[in-house]
Write a protein that holds these residues in place. Structure first.
Motif, short mmCIF file in Angstrom:
data_model
loop_
_atom_site.label_atom_id
_atom_site.label_comp_id
_atom_site.label_asym_id
_atom_site.label_seq_id
_atom_site.Cartn_x
_atom_site.Cartn_y
_atom_site.Cartn_z
N THR A 117 0.83 -1.21 0.00
CA THR A 117 0.00 0.00 0.00
C THR A 117 0.87 1.26 0.00
O THR A 117 0.44 2.31 -0.48
N TYR A 122 0.64 5.14 -2.10
CA TYR A 122 0.85 6.52 -1.63
C TYR A 122 2.04 7.15 -2.35
O TYR A 122 2.03 8.34 -2.69
N ARG A 123 3.07 6.35 -2.58
CA ARG A 123 4.24 6.86 -3.30
C ARG A 123 3.86 7.27 -4.73
O ARG A 123 4.32 8.29 -5.25
N SER A 143 4.51 10.51 2.21
CA SER A 143 4.12 10.75 3.59
C SER A 143 3.27 12.03 3.68
O SER A 143 2.31 12.10 4.46
N ALA A 147 -0.21 11.31 2.34
CA ALA A 147 -0.89 10.32 3.19
C ALA A 147 -1.59 10.97 4.38
O ALA A 147 -2.42 10.34 5.03
N ARG A 190 -6.64 9.22 1.52
CA ARG A 190 -6.84 7.94 2.21
C ARG A 190 -8.17 7.33 1.80
O ARG A 190 -8.26 6.13 1.56
N GLY A 217 1.68 -1.76 5.32
CA GLY A 217 1.46 -0.31 5.32
C GLY A 217 1.57 0.27 6.71
O GLY A 217 2.43 -0.14 7.50
N ARG A 218 0.70 1.23 6.99
CA ARG A 218 0.73 1.89 8.31
C ARG A 218 -0.58 1.68 9.06
O ARG A 218 -0.61 1.76 10.29
N ASP A 219 -1.68 1.49 8.32
CA ASP A 219 -3.02 1.46 8.92
C ASP A 219 -3.80 0.23 8.49
O ASP A 219 -5.02 0.23 8.49
N ARG A 268 9.88 11.31 9.19
CA ARG A 268 8.78 10.58 8.53
C ARG A 268 7.94 9.82 9.57
O ARG A 268 6.72 9.84 9.52
N ASP A 288 4.02 10.31 10.14
CA ASP A 288 3.11 9.17 9.92
C ASP A 288 2.36 8.79 11.20
O ASP A 288 1.20 8.37 11.15
N ARG A 303 -0.21 12.08 12.52
CA ARG A 303 -1.31 12.66 11.73
C ARG A 303 -2.67 12.28 12.31
O ARG A 303 -2.80 11.30 13.05
#
Ligand code: DC
Length: 229
Positions: free
Chosen positions: A35, A39-40, A100, A103, A109, A128-130, A179, A183, A186
């Motif tokens: 994911t 975003y990238r 970032s 995102a 999102r 990913g992050r979430d 970063r 991340d 937020r």
């Protein structure tokens, strides 16, 4: 018939998520969804088109308009957007920072969320992050992969150097910490471990050791037998 397995792997930059997620997906014959690459790609396109990475409605519309295609070339996941292969172009530090930045935007999102769920529908490993907190709150297995900032920075420095981008460790560490802060700080879907995630620290472990641990955990759910190799 058993329902397809979904595995969420979250964690900060350069914690080893991508490598591990790819290996786990391969071992379990699942697809792998990166994911971060989405975003990238949005960040890269925004830079190319001169769209400000703070402009929620504009970047959100851009994200919703992109046509992503993932494919496997035997060694790595290739990412194409609207027919153009972006696999290499999205791996620079500049694009990582833009990723970032975009995102943070709720519009971005929202545009990527449904697509990520759709890609996970038939079973997949997502990183990913979430993923464990927002994208797949009912994932069969959630892993939060971390490592010390110093080790993550040194991995990132080596990765960049292999691509001809030689940077001092201190500069890479500073970028990684910035970063991480953005991340996790937020408002929407910040980086954090889901309450039911298994935490794994990869500071002193090889990717294979982490993969073995995840396959062991996967073997404990849904009757999936984890490969022994
Ligand atoms: O994992 P990565 O470095 O390729 O991700 C790039 C950026 O994308 C990261 O700094 C934050 C963002 N991202 C996100 O917010 N949510 C995700 N599920 C994946 C990535």
């Amino acid at each position: 018939m058993q329902s397809p397995l979904s595995i969420a792997i979250d964690g900060p930059a350069s914690s080893g998520k991508g490598t591990v997620a790819r290996m786990v997906a391969h071992a379990l014959n699942l697809s792998y969804v990166d994911t971060g690459a989405m975003y990238r790609s949005v960040g890269l396109r925004a830079l190319e088109l001169g769209i400000r990475t703070t402009d929620g409605p504009a970047v959100g519309a851009l994200a919703a308009s992109l046509n992503f295609a993932f494919s496997w070339d035997g060694a790595r996941l290739r990412v194409a957007v609207d027919g153009e292969d972006l696999t290499k172009a999205i791996r620079t530090e500049r694009v990582g920072q833009a990723a970032s930045d975009v995102a943070v935007l709720v519009e971005v999102r929202a545009a990527l969320l449904e697509l990520q769920r759709e890609l996970a529908k038939n079973g997949a490993v997502l990183d990913g992050r979430d993923i464990g907190t927002v994208v797949l709150p009912d994932a069969d297995l959630k892993v939060y992969l971390d490592a010390s900032p110093e080790v993550r920075a040194s991995r990132r420095r080596d990765e960049l150097a292999a691509r001809g981008d030689h940077r001092p460790l201190e500069a890479v560490l500073r970028d990684i910490l910035a970063r991480d802060a953005q991340d996790s700080g937020r408002e929407h879907a910040p980086l954090c471990a889901a309450a039911d995630a298994v935490r794994i620290d990869s500071t002193h472990r090889t990717p294979q050791q982490v993969v073995t641990e995840i396959l062991r955990l996967a073997g404990q759910i849904g009757g999936v037998s984890a490969p022994t190799t």
